[in-house]
Design a protein around this motif. Structure first.
Motif, PDB file in Angstrom:
ATOM      1  N   PHE A  99      10.891  -3.467  -8.911  1.00 19.38           N
ATOM      2  CA  PHE A  99      10.943  -3.519  -7.452  1.00 19.38           C
ATOM      3  C   PHE A  99      11.042  -4.957  -6.962  1.00 19.38           C
ATOM      4  N   ASN A 100      10.170  -5.822  -7.457  1.00 19.05           N
ATOM      5  CA  ASN A 100      10.206  -7.225  -7.049  1.00 19.05           C
ATOM      6  C   ASN A 100      11.570  -7.843  -7.318  1.00 19.05           C
ATOM      7  N   GLY A 101      12.132  -7.533  -8.489  1.00 16.84           N
ATOM      8  CA  GLY A 101      13.395  -8.138  -8.881  1.00 16.84           C
ATOM      9  C   GLY A 101      14.533  -7.771  -7.962  1.00 16.84           C
ATOM     10  N   TYR A 102      14.752  -6.460  -7.749  1.00 16.51           N
ATOM     11  CA  TYR A 102      15.907  -6.085  -6.941  1.00 16.51           C
ATOM     12  C   TYR A 102      15.686  -6.403  -5.464  1.00 16.51           C
ATOM     13  N   ALA A 103      14.441  -6.227  -4.979  1.00 12.78           N
ATOM     14  CA  ALA A 103      14.183  -6.476  -3.560  1.00 12.78           C
ATOM     15  C   ALA A 103      14.373  -7.951  -3.216  1.00 12.78           C
ATOM     16  N   LEU A 104      13.772  -8.821  -4.010  1.00 12.41           N
ATOM     17  CA  LEU A 104      13.876 -10.243  -3.714  1.00 12.41           C
ATOM     18  C   LEU A 104      15.295 -10.751  -3.919  1.00 12.41           C
ATOM     19  N   TRP A 105      15.988 -10.222  -4.920  1.00 15.21           N
ATOM     20  CA  TRP A 105      17.387 -10.620  -5.095  1.00 15.21           C
ATOM     21  C   TRP A 105      18.196 -10.244  -3.851  1.00 15.21           C
ATOM     22  N   THR A 106      17.990  -9.037  -3.345  1.00 10.41           N
ATOM     23  CA  THR A 106      18.697  -8.598  -2.144  1.00 10.41           C
ATOM     24  C   THR A 106      18.413  -9.516  -0.966  1.00 10.41           C
ATOM     25  N   TYR A 107      17.138  -9.833  -0.762  1.00  7.36           N
ATOM     26  CA  TYR A 107      16.764 -10.628   0.407  1.00  7.36           C
ATOM     27  C   TYR A 107      17.320 -12.055   0.324  1.00  7.36           C
ATOM     28  N   PHE A 117      24.645  -0.828  -8.760  1.00  7.19           N
ATOM     29  CA  PHE A 117      23.801  -1.734  -8.000  1.00  7.19           C
ATOM     30  C   PHE A 117      22.366  -1.232  -7.990  1.00  7.19           C
ATOM     31  N   ALA A 118      21.405  -2.111  -8.196  1.00  8.40           N
ATOM     32  CA  ALA A 118      19.991  -1.765  -8.085  1.00  8.40           C
ATOM     33  C   ALA A 118      19.505  -2.233  -6.725  1.00  8.40           C
ATOM     34  N   GLY A 119      19.030  -1.307  -5.907  1.00 10.38           N
ATOM     35  CA  GLY A 119      18.564  -1.661  -4.575  1.00 10.38           C
ATOM     36  C   GLY A 119      17.671  -0.579  -4.014  1.00 10.38           C
ATOM     37  N   HIS A 120      17.253  -0.765  -2.768  1.00 11.26           N
ATOM     38  CA  HIS A 120      16.379   0.224  -2.138  1.00 11.26           C
ATOM     39  C   HIS A 120      17.052   1.587  -2.086  1.00 11.26           C
ATOM     40  N   SER A 121      18.313   1.607  -1.638  1.00 12.16           N
ATOM     41  CA  SER A 121      19.046   2.856  -1.493  1.00 12.16           C
ATOM     42  C   SER A 121      20.542   2.555  -1.512  1.00 12.16           C
ATOM     43  N   THR A 122      21.337   3.599  -1.724  1.00 11.30           N
ATOM     44  CA  THR A 122      22.787   3.409  -1.800  1.00 11.30           C
ATOM     45  C   THR A 122      23.350   2.913  -0.477  1.00 11.30           C
ATOM     46  N   ARG A 123      22.816   3.440   0.641  1.00 15.52           N
ATOM     47  CA  ARG A 123      23.249   3.007   1.964  1.00 15.52           C
ATOM     48  C   ARG A 123      22.130   2.216   2.627  1.00 15.52           C
ATOM     49  N   GLN A 124      22.489   1.066   3.174  1.00 13.56           N
ATOM     50  CA  GLN A 124      21.532   0.226   3.868  1.00 13.56           C
ATOM     51  C   GLN A 124      22.194  -0.341   5.108  1.00 13.56           C
ATOM     52  N   ASP A 125      21.404  -0.521   6.178  1.00 10.80           N
ATOM     53  CA  ASP A 125      21.927  -1.000   7.451  1.00 10.80           C
ATOM     54  C   ASP A 125      21.390  -2.395   7.754  1.00 10.80           C
ATOM     55  N   PHE A 126      22.285  -3.250   8.237  1.00  6.86           N
ATOM     56  CA  PHE A 126      21.956  -4.641   8.543  1.00  6.86           C
ATOM     57  C   PHE A 126      22.346  -4.913   9.994  1.00  6.86           C
ATOM     58  N   TYR A 127      21.432  -5.526  10.741  1.00  8.49           N
ATOM     59  CA  TYR A 127      21.670  -5.803  12.154  1.00  8.49           C
ATOM     60  C   TYR A 127      21.643  -7.306  12.408  1.00  8.49           C
ATOM     61  N   PHE A 128      22.643  -7.768  13.189  1.00  7.46           N
ATOM     62  CA  PHE A 128      22.830  -9.191  13.438  1.00  7.46           C
ATOM     63  C   PHE A 128      22.804  -9.472  14.938  1.00  7.46           C
ATOM     64  N   GLY A 129      22.128 -10.562  15.314  1.00  9.41           N
ATOM     65  CA  GLY A 129      22.000 -10.925  16.711  1.00  9.41           C
ATOM     66  C   GLY A 129      23.280 -11.497  17.283  1.00  9.41           C
ATOM     67  N   PRO A 130      23.266 -11.886  18.573  1.00 14.21           N
ATOM     68  CA  PRO A 130      24.460 -12.476  19.195  1.00 14.21           C
ATOM     69  C   PRO A 130      24.966 -13.709  18.468  1.00 14.21           C
ATOM     70  N   ASP A 131      24.064 -14.419  17.784  1.00 13.37           N
ATOM     71  CA  ASP A 131      24.469 -15.578  16.983  1.00 13.37           C
ATOM     72  C   ASP A 131      24.927 -15.182  15.593  1.00 13.37           C
ATOM     73  N   ARG A 132      24.915 -13.864  15.318  1.00 10.32           N
ATOM     74  CA  ARG A 132      25.308 -13.253  14.043  1.00 10.32           C
ATOM     75  C   ARG A 132      24.363 -13.614  12.894  1.00 10.32           C
ATOM     76  N   LEU A 133      23.182 -14.069  13.213  1.00 11.27           N
ATOM     77  CA  LEU A 133      22.152 -14.226  12.198  1.00 11.27           C
ATOM     78  C   LEU A 133      21.407 -12.903  12.025  1.00 11.27           C
ATOM     79  N   LEU A 134      20.947 -12.642  10.815  1.00 10.95           N
ATOM     80  CA  LEU A 134      20.264 -11.392  10.512  1.00 10.95           C
ATOM     81  C   LEU A 134      18.991 -11.255  11.348  1.00 10.95           C
ATOM     82  N   ARG A 135      18.777 -10.055  11.883  1.00 11.64           N
ATOM     83  CA  ARG A 135      17.560  -9.751  12.620  1.00 11.64           C
ATOM     84  C   ARG A 135      16.739  -8.650  11.954  1.00 11.64           C
TER      85      ARG A 135
END
Length: 239
Positions: A114-122, A160-178
């Protein structure tokens, strides 16, 4: 390339700069209810996190003992000593989680996976979304804090090793991850909404240093009383 993804990549430092580096290292302090539920509460000891940028490979040290570290890839997870001696290892580690529910206890190799795939993703978001075989599509935006956060849904390949096959990412008006939404499949599939804070710039790459993952309700709202995972990063270095 999806235009929102292109803007997000540029906002976080750009692909050209990202390709100059192979490895990232950071000091990590982690905790949260998930580790308590799994019977492995995290102590506040800072740990050294190392991740490859262009393939799924990560390590945390110390791990279990001062002279030990974890070693993660999608196909293998291990606990090793500094001299390379293998303390414990597991091939095809994802299979070990079959039948798990949220309350199923984890052993040290489960935690290392868990630590490995989660931290790699982040540490590689959002650049991992531009990797081959990752499919990206725009989804409905999320509105919060008086802003509209544009959403991207990533569908990852079976390798791919990750939380789930589908994941959602949201970006602010500056397009930085929120925000980053997913289901934790290896822990009963509970829904999580992870918020990111305190973005810093290191060697031209911008990334958050504080993450809080909450349980998520059916309306996609975070349940702020249930902090499942908390991670704080410092002393980030690219090489």
């Amino acid at each position: 390339m999806n235009p929102i993804l292109g803007e997000a990549l540029d906002a976080h430092g750009g692909m050209e700069r990202w390709r100059r580096f192979d490895t990232v290292r950071a000091t990590l302090v982690s905790g949260g209810d998930l580790f308590i539920i799994k019977g492995i509460p995290q102590d506040p000891t800072p740990r050294e996190m190392t991740a490859s940028l262009h393939r799924e490979h990560a390590s945390v040290a110390p791990f279990g003992a001062l002279d030990q570290h974890s070693d993660f890839t999608p196909d293998r997870v291990a606990i090793e000593k500094a001299d390379g001696t293998v303390v414990a290892e597991r091939t095809e580690p994802r299979k070990a989680f079959q039948g798990h529910v949220l309350e199923t206890p984890w052993d040290p190799l489960d935690r290392a996976y868990f630590n490995g795939y989660a931290l790699w993703t982040y540490l590689t978001t959002p650049f991992l979304l531009a990797m081959p075989e990752v499919e990206v599509e725009e989804i409905e935006p999320w509105r919060e804090q008086g802003q509209e956060w544009r959403g991207l849904r990533a569908t990852f390949p079976s390798t791919f090793a990750g939380h789930s096959t589908r994941q959602d990412f949201y970006f602010g008006p500056d397009r930085l991850l929120r925000r980053h939404d997913y289901h934790v499949d290896i822990a009963g599939g509970f829904a999580a909404a992870q918020y990111v804070y305190d973005i810093v710039e290191v060697d031209g790459i911008r990334l958050p240093t504080r993450r809080r993952a909450y349980r998520r309700d059916g309306a996609l709202r975070p349940i702020k009383s249930q902090v499942m995972v908390a991670m704080d990063l410092s002393d980030i270095r690219f090489s």
